[in-house]
Scaffold this motif. Sequence first.
Motif, PDB file in Angstrom:
ATOM      1  N   ALA A 136       0.303   5.592   8.583  1.00 45.68           N
ATOM      2  CA  ALA A 136       0.447   4.151   9.382  1.00 45.68           C
ATOM      3  C   ALA A 136      -0.804   3.146   8.793  1.00 45.68           C
ATOM      4  CB  ALA A 136      -0.140   4.511  10.894  1.00 45.68           C
ATOM      5  N   ALA A 137      -0.479   1.912   8.742  1.00 44.59           N
ATOM      6  CA  ALA A 137      -1.454   1.045   8.158  1.00 44.59           C
ATOM      7  C   ALA A 137      -1.391  -0.356   8.797  1.00 44.59           C
ATOM      8  CB  ALA A 137      -1.082   0.801   6.502  1.00 44.59           C
ATOM      9  N   GLN A 138      -2.516  -0.777   9.192  1.00 49.30           N
ATOM     10  CA  GLN A 138      -2.678  -1.990   9.853  1.00 49.30           C
ATOM     11  C   GLN A 138      -2.534  -3.385   9.174  1.00 49.30           C
ATOM     12  OE1 GLN A 138      -5.996  -1.033  12.532  1.00 49.30           O
ATOM     13  NE2 GLN A 138      -5.114  -2.443  13.686  1.00 49.30           N
ATOM     14  N   ASP A 139      -1.921  -4.451   9.387  1.00 48.22           N
ATOM     15  CA  ASP A 139      -1.805  -5.667   8.486  1.00 48.22           C
ATOM     16  C   ASP A 139      -2.841  -6.629   8.993  1.00 48.22           C
ATOM     17  OD1 ASP A 139      -1.228  -7.794   7.072  1.00 48.22           O
ATOM     18  OD2 ASP A 139       1.029  -7.610   7.471  1.00 48.22           O
ATOM     19  N   PHE A 140      -3.973  -6.716   8.404  1.00 48.79           N
ATOM     20  CA  PHE A 140      -4.987  -7.857   9.077  1.00 48.79           C
ATOM     21  C   PHE A 140      -4.374  -9.177   8.808  1.00 48.79           C
ATOM     22  CE2 PHE A 140      -8.861 -10.642   8.724  1.00 48.79           C
ATOM     23  CZ  PHE A 140      -9.535 -10.028   9.719  1.00 48.79           C
ATOM     24  N   SER A 141      -3.392  -9.619   7.997  1.00 45.77           N
ATOM     25  CA  SER A 141      -2.673 -10.912   7.847  1.00 45.77           C
ATOM     26  C   SER A 141      -1.935 -11.078   9.278  1.00 45.77           C
ATOM     27  CB  SER A 141      -1.849 -10.957   6.410  1.00 45.77           C
ATOM     28  OG  SER A 141      -0.994 -10.140   6.719  1.00 45.77           O
ATOM     29  N   PHE A 142      -1.675 -10.214   9.856  1.00 44.73           N
ATOM     30  CA  PHE A 142      -0.822 -10.392  11.221  1.00 44.73           C
ATOM     31  C   PHE A 142      -1.897 -10.435  12.375  1.00 44.73           C
ATOM     32  CE2 PHE A 142       1.719  -9.734  14.875  1.00 44.73           C
ATOM     33  CZ  PHE A 142       3.148 -10.124  14.337  1.00 44.73           C
TER      34      PHE A 142
ATOM     35  N   ARG B 271       1.173  -0.982  -0.014  1.00 43.77           N
ATOM     36  CA  ARG B 271       0.084  -0.093  -0.090  1.00 43.77           C
ATOM     37  C   ARG B 271       0.886   1.257   0.184  1.00 43.77           C
ATOM     38  NH1 ARG B 271      -5.304   1.062   1.211  1.00 43.77           N
ATOM     39  NH2 ARG B 271      -5.726  -1.221   2.142  1.00 43.77           N
ATOM     40  N   PHE B 272       1.876   1.138   0.717  1.00 44.58           N
ATOM     41  CA  PHE B 272       2.841   2.381   0.974  1.00 44.58           C
ATOM     42  C   PHE B 272       3.559   2.858  -0.368  1.00 44.58           C
ATOM     43  CE2 PHE B 272       3.061   2.591   5.914  1.00 44.58           C
ATOM     44  CZ  PHE B 272       1.642   3.051   5.901  1.00 44.58           C
ATOM     45  N   GLU B 273       4.112   1.501  -0.934  1.00 43.28           N
ATOM     46  CA  GLU B 273       4.652   1.458  -2.282  1.00 43.28           C
ATOM     47  C   GLU B 273       3.838   2.257  -3.313  1.00 43.28           C
ATOM     48  OE1 GLU B 273       6.344  -2.232  -3.361  1.00 43.28           O
ATOM     49  OE2 GLU B 273       7.712  -2.166  -1.553  1.00 43.28           O
TER      50      GLU B 273
END
Length: 312
Positions: free
Chosen positions: A125-131, A62-64
């Motif tokens: 800031a971004a959350q990672d649902f896979s974590f 997403r950031f890239e």
Amino acid sequence: MNWITNYVRPRINSIFSRRETPDNLWTKCTECGTMLFHREVSDNLNVCTSCNHHMAITPRDRFEALFDGGVFTEVDVPMPIADPLQFRDQKKYPDRMKAAQKATGEDDAMLVARGEIGRTPIIAAAQDFSFMGGSMGMYVGNAIIAAAEEAVKLKRPLILFSAAGGARMQEGILSLMQMPRTTVAIQMLKEAKLPYIVVLTHPTTGGVTASYAMLGDVHIAEPNALICFAGPRVIEQTIREQLPEGFQRAEYLLDHGMLDRVTSRTKMREELIAICRMLLGMTPPVAGDLPAPDPEDASAAPDTPAVDAPTT
């Protein structure tokens, strides 16, 4: 030595034998079932080109796509106590953490970075649902506080991408304490008169929705994202009534005044650039390609003047 048997036949078989296609070349859309070429999906930011279904995307990917030239600098986040409650269910908590870290390559469920979008310096800031389902633990609380402090220090707006299943049960009350901690961190931004923009992605539920995910000056959601505190199934079982179609989805919340916009992921960058520059009192963004910033200068962009952020 029979050269026909030992050489010619194997050679012919190797030429005409059926070649197996690698499994990672194709991705199946979980919504419409269309088989999509993986590069096509990646170029479209994990959005189905057939039905526009927004599939999961990692914070780094997403950031890239978000930052100019894909260049950003990670913000350090203090590491909390590894296993404060000595919690164990089917596995020990540290073992679950190690498995999630190995699978995702990240320290925890949130990534914080600074950089520029459309030549506009921001903190993201971004959350990672896979974590571990993007669960909110002490690390996530520390990450939001670090993001807010960095934004106040550099006088930049904060953009947060939420994706969570709620609090992290393995940390018990310490996880729930992140709700007031992150609320105080967001208040720091408001006191510094800096914009705080929240992008709610699928799913955003539980204590995250009851704290920092709904405290933004502007709330944007990706299409069909589930946004709620308690899920539809729990509510139906509690009140024993059939819920409206699309209940707690992004479009439903937009119609009922809970959101400001519902924007496709492929158009999110342009929307965020326009909103940030408008809230900061800057000139409108210039259409067209810009050269990628120098990685060494990405974290040293000039500060932007702080202005009054809108209140909600």
